[in-house]
Design a protein around this motif. Structure first.
Motif, PDB file in Angstrom:
ATOM      1  N   SER A  15      54.737  49.144   0.870  1.00 57.77           N
ATOM      2  CA  SER A  15      53.401  49.730   0.946  1.00 57.77           C
ATOM      3  C   SER A  15      52.392  48.632   1.246  1.00 57.77           C
ATOM      4  O   SER A  15      52.654  47.450   1.012  1.00 57.77           O
ATOM      5  N   ALA A  16      51.262  49.054   1.785  1.00 62.90           N
ATOM      6  CA  ALA A  16      50.177  48.123   2.085  1.00 62.90           C
ATOM      7  C   ALA A  16      48.909  48.656   1.427  1.00 62.90           C
ATOM      8  O   ALA A  16      48.527  49.804   1.658  1.00 62.90           O
ATOM      9  N   GLN A  17      48.297  47.855   0.605  1.00 58.88           N
ATOM     10  CA  GLN A  17      47.094  48.257  -0.106  1.00 58.88           C
ATOM     11  C   GLN A  17      45.897  47.528   0.490  1.00 58.88           C
ATOM     12  O   GLN A  17      45.864  46.292   0.526  1.00 58.88           O
ATOM     13  N   GLN A  18      44.923  48.301   0.947  1.00 59.63           N
ATOM     14  CA  GLN A  18      43.732  47.671   1.500  1.00 59.63           C
ATOM     15  C   GLN A  18      42.838  47.185   0.366  1.00 59.63           C
ATOM     16  O   GLN A  18      42.553  47.911  -0.583  1.00 59.63           O
ATOM     17  N   LEU A  19      42.408  45.951   0.479  1.00 61.47           N
ATOM     18  CA  LEU A  19      41.572  45.327  -0.537  1.00 61.47           C
ATOM     19  C   LEU A  19      40.099  45.397  -0.131  1.00 61.47           C
ATOM     20  O   LEU A  19      39.785  45.628   1.042  1.00 61.47           O
ATOM     21  N   PRO A  20      39.192  45.198  -1.073  1.00 61.22           N
ATOM     22  CA  PRO A  20      37.767  45.255  -0.749  1.00 61.22           C
ATOM     23  C   PRO A  20      37.324  44.279   0.350  1.00 61.22           C
ATOM     24  O   PRO A  20      36.370  44.548   1.077  1.00 61.22           O
ATOM     25  N   ASN A  21      38.040  43.167   0.508  1.00 64.13           N
ATOM     26  CA  ASN A  21      37.671  42.187   1.533  1.00 64.13           C
ATOM     27  C   ASN A  21      38.235  42.544   2.911  1.00 64.13           C
ATOM     28  O   ASN A  21      38.078  41.782   3.862  1.00 64.13           O
ATOM     29  N   GLY A  22      38.928  43.697   3.022  1.00 67.87           N
ATOM     30  CA  GLY A  22      39.452  44.144   4.308  1.00 67.87           C
ATOM     31  C   GLY A  22      40.884  43.745   4.576  1.00 67.87           C
ATOM     32  O   GLY A  22      41.501  44.242   5.516  1.00 67.87           O
ATOM     33  N   LEU A  23      41.426  42.850   3.782  1.00 70.35           N
ATOM     34  CA  LEU A  23      42.820  42.446   3.959  1.00 70.35           C
ATOM     35  C   LEU A  23      43.744  43.508   3.359  1.00 70.35           C
ATOM     36  O   LEU A  23      43.329  44.328   2.547  1.00 70.35           O
ATOM     37  N   TYR A  24      45.007  43.461   3.758  1.00 72.41           N
ATOM     38  CA  TYR A  24      46.033  44.358   3.225  1.00 72.41           C
ATOM     39  C   TYR A  24      47.050  43.539   2.448  1.00 72.41           C
ATOM     40  O   TYR A  24      47.590  42.554   2.959  1.00 72.41           O
ATOM     41  N   ALA A  25      47.312  43.957   1.215  1.00 70.28           N
ATOM     42  CA  ALA A  25      48.339  43.313   0.399  1.00 70.28           C
ATOM     43  C   ALA A  25      49.671  43.996   0.677  1.00 70.28           C
ATOM     44  O   ALA A  25      49.768  45.225   0.673  1.00 70.28           O
ATOM     45  N   ALA A  26      50.706  43.211   0.948  1.00 74.50           N
ATOM     46  CA  ALA A  26      52.046  43.743   1.164  1.00 74.50           C
ATOM     47  C   ALA A  26      52.722  43.909  -0.194  1.00 74.50           C
ATOM     48  O   ALA A  26      52.934  42.939  -0.906  1.00 74.50           O
ATOM     49  N   ASN A  27      53.028  45.150  -0.562  1.00 79.66           N
ATOM     50  CA  ASN A  27      53.665  45.469  -1.833  1.00 79.66           C
ATOM     51  C   ASN A  27      55.046  46.060  -1.566  1.00 79.66           C
ATOM     52  O   ASN A  27      55.316  46.581  -0.479  1.00 79.66           O
ATOM     53  N   LEU A  28      55.897  46.021  -2.592  1.00 87.25           N
ATOM     54  CA  LEU A  28      57.267  46.444  -2.385  1.00 87.25           C
ATOM     55  C   LEU A  28      57.870  46.947  -3.687  1.00 87.25           C
ATOM     56  O   LEU A  28      57.668  46.348  -4.739  1.00 87.25           O
ATOM     57  N   THR A  29      58.604  48.053  -3.596  1.00 90.80           N
ATOM     58  CA  THR A  29      59.390  48.561  -4.713  1.00 90.80           C
ATOM     59  C   THR A  29      60.817  48.738  -4.210  1.00 90.80           C
ATOM     60  O   THR A  29      61.036  49.327  -3.153  1.00 90.80           O
ATOM     61  N   ILE A  30      61.778  48.209  -4.968  1.00 89.87           N
ATOM     62  CA  ILE A  30      63.187  48.298  -4.611  1.00 89.87           C
ATOM     63  C   ILE A  30      63.912  48.968  -5.779  1.00 89.87           C
ATOM     64  O   ILE A  30      63.761  48.549  -6.921  1.00 89.87           O
ATOM     65  N   GLY A  31      64.678  50.000  -5.470  1.00 88.51           N
ATOM     66  CA  GLY A  31      65.410  50.720  -6.505  1.00 88.51           C
ATOM     67  C   GLY A  31      66.869  50.876  -6.140  1.00 88.51           C
ATOM     68  O   GLY A  31      67.233  50.904  -4.966  1.00 88.51           O
ATOM     69  N   THR A  32      67.692  50.982  -7.161  1.00 95.23           N
ATOM     70  CA  THR A  32      69.113  51.228  -6.964  1.00 95.23           C
ATOM     71  C   THR A  32      69.612  52.044  -8.131  1.00 95.23           C
ATOM     72  O   THR A  32      69.032  52.014  -9.214  1.00 95.23           O
ATOM     73  N   GLN A  33      70.678  52.770  -7.910  1.00 96.74           N
ATOM     74  CA  GLN A  33      71.324  53.493  -8.997  1.00 96.74           C
ATOM     75  C   GLN A  33      72.681  52.878  -9.230  1.00 96.74           C
ATOM     76  O   GLN A  33      73.452  52.691  -8.296  1.00 96.74           O
ATOM     77  N   ALA A  34      72.948  52.547 -10.473  1.00 97.37           N
ATOM     78  CA  ALA A  34      74.247  51.980 -10.837  1.00 97.37           C
ATOM     79  C   ALA A  34      74.948  52.948 -11.772  1.00 97.37           C
ATOM     80  O   ALA A  34      74.396  53.330 -12.796  1.00 97.37           O
ATOM     81  N   ALA A  35      76.137  53.362 -11.417  1.00 97.92           N
ATOM     82  CA  ALA A  35      76.895  54.293 -12.257  1.00 97.92           C
ATOM     83  C   ALA A  35      77.688  53.506 -13.284  1.00 97.92           C
ATOM     84  O   ALA A  35      78.299  52.501 -12.962  1.00 97.92           O
ATOM     85  N   SER A  36      77.666  53.986 -14.511  1.00 93.10           N
ATOM     86  CA  SER A  36      78.515  53.370 -15.529  1.00 93.10           C
ATOM     87  C   SER A  36      79.866  54.067 -15.492  1.00 93.10           C
ATOM     88  O   SER A  36      80.280  54.536 -14.453  1.00 93.10           O
ATOM     89  N   GLN A  37      80.545  54.233 -16.604  1.00 91.46           N
ATOM     90  CA  GLN A  37      81.914  54.723 -16.595  1.00 91.46           C
ATOM     91  C   GLN A  37      82.058  56.133 -16.044  1.00 91.46           C
ATOM     92  O   GLN A  37      83.038  56.429 -15.386  1.00 91.46           O
ATOM     93  N   SER A  38      81.131  57.030 -16.313  1.00 95.60           N
ATOM     94  CA  SER A  38      81.274  58.395 -15.807  1.00 95.60           C
ATOM     95  C   SER A  38      80.539  58.548 -14.486  1.00 95.60           C
ATOM     96  O   SER A  38      79.397  58.148 -14.349  1.00 95.60           O
ATOM     97  N   ALA A  39      81.214  59.118 -13.509  1.00 99.78           N
ATOM     98  CA  ALA A  39      80.613  59.307 -12.183  1.00 99.78           C
ATOM     99  C   ALA A  39      79.748  60.548 -12.186  1.00 99.78           C
ATOM    100  O   ALA A  39      80.084  61.550 -12.812  1.00 99.78           O
ATOM    101  N   PRO A  40      78.581  60.523 -11.489  1.00101.61           N
ATOM    102  CA  PRO A  40      77.717  61.698 -11.455  1.00101.61           C
ATOM    103  C   PRO A  40      78.346  62.811 -10.635  1.00101.61           C
ATOM    104  O   PRO A  40      79.091  62.565  -9.695  1.00101.61           O
TER     105      PRO A  40
END
Length: 87
Positions: A15-40
């Motif tokens: 994502s890119a968030q526009q700041l009051p000074n006109g610049l854009y901050a580069a933001n990032l979210t990374i997700g993963t799913q890890a299965a334990s012993q029982s499978a979904p």
């Protein structure tokens, strides 16, 4: 915020968030799913599945929103590749 993409089993949401000074901050979210012993079961999330989410705010600043998004995507690929290399 744009639609998340999948990369090597991870869900990447740049994502890119526009700041009051006109610049854009580069933001990032990374997700993963890890299965334990029982499978979904198909299409559902079981109690044995846990989701890991990491977020990075203001990786860098850009004059153009597209550049901020591209940087966040590139940064995500490098981060994921490094995690997989060290695992």
């Amino acid at each position: 915020m744009h639609a998340p993409i999948r990369y090597k089993g991870y869900e990447v949401a740049p994502s890119a968030q526009q700041l009051p000074n006109g610049l854009y901050a580069a933001n990032l979210t990374i997700g993963t799913q890890a299965a334990s012993q029982s499978a979904p079961q198909s299409g559902t999330q079981s109690a044995g599945t846990r989701q890991t989410i990491v977020s990075f705010d203001a990786l860098d600043y850009f004059f153009d929103e597209r550049h901020a998004l591209a940087y966040a995507c590139r940064w995500a690929r490098m981060w994921i590749d490094e995690q997989r290399r060290c695992a």
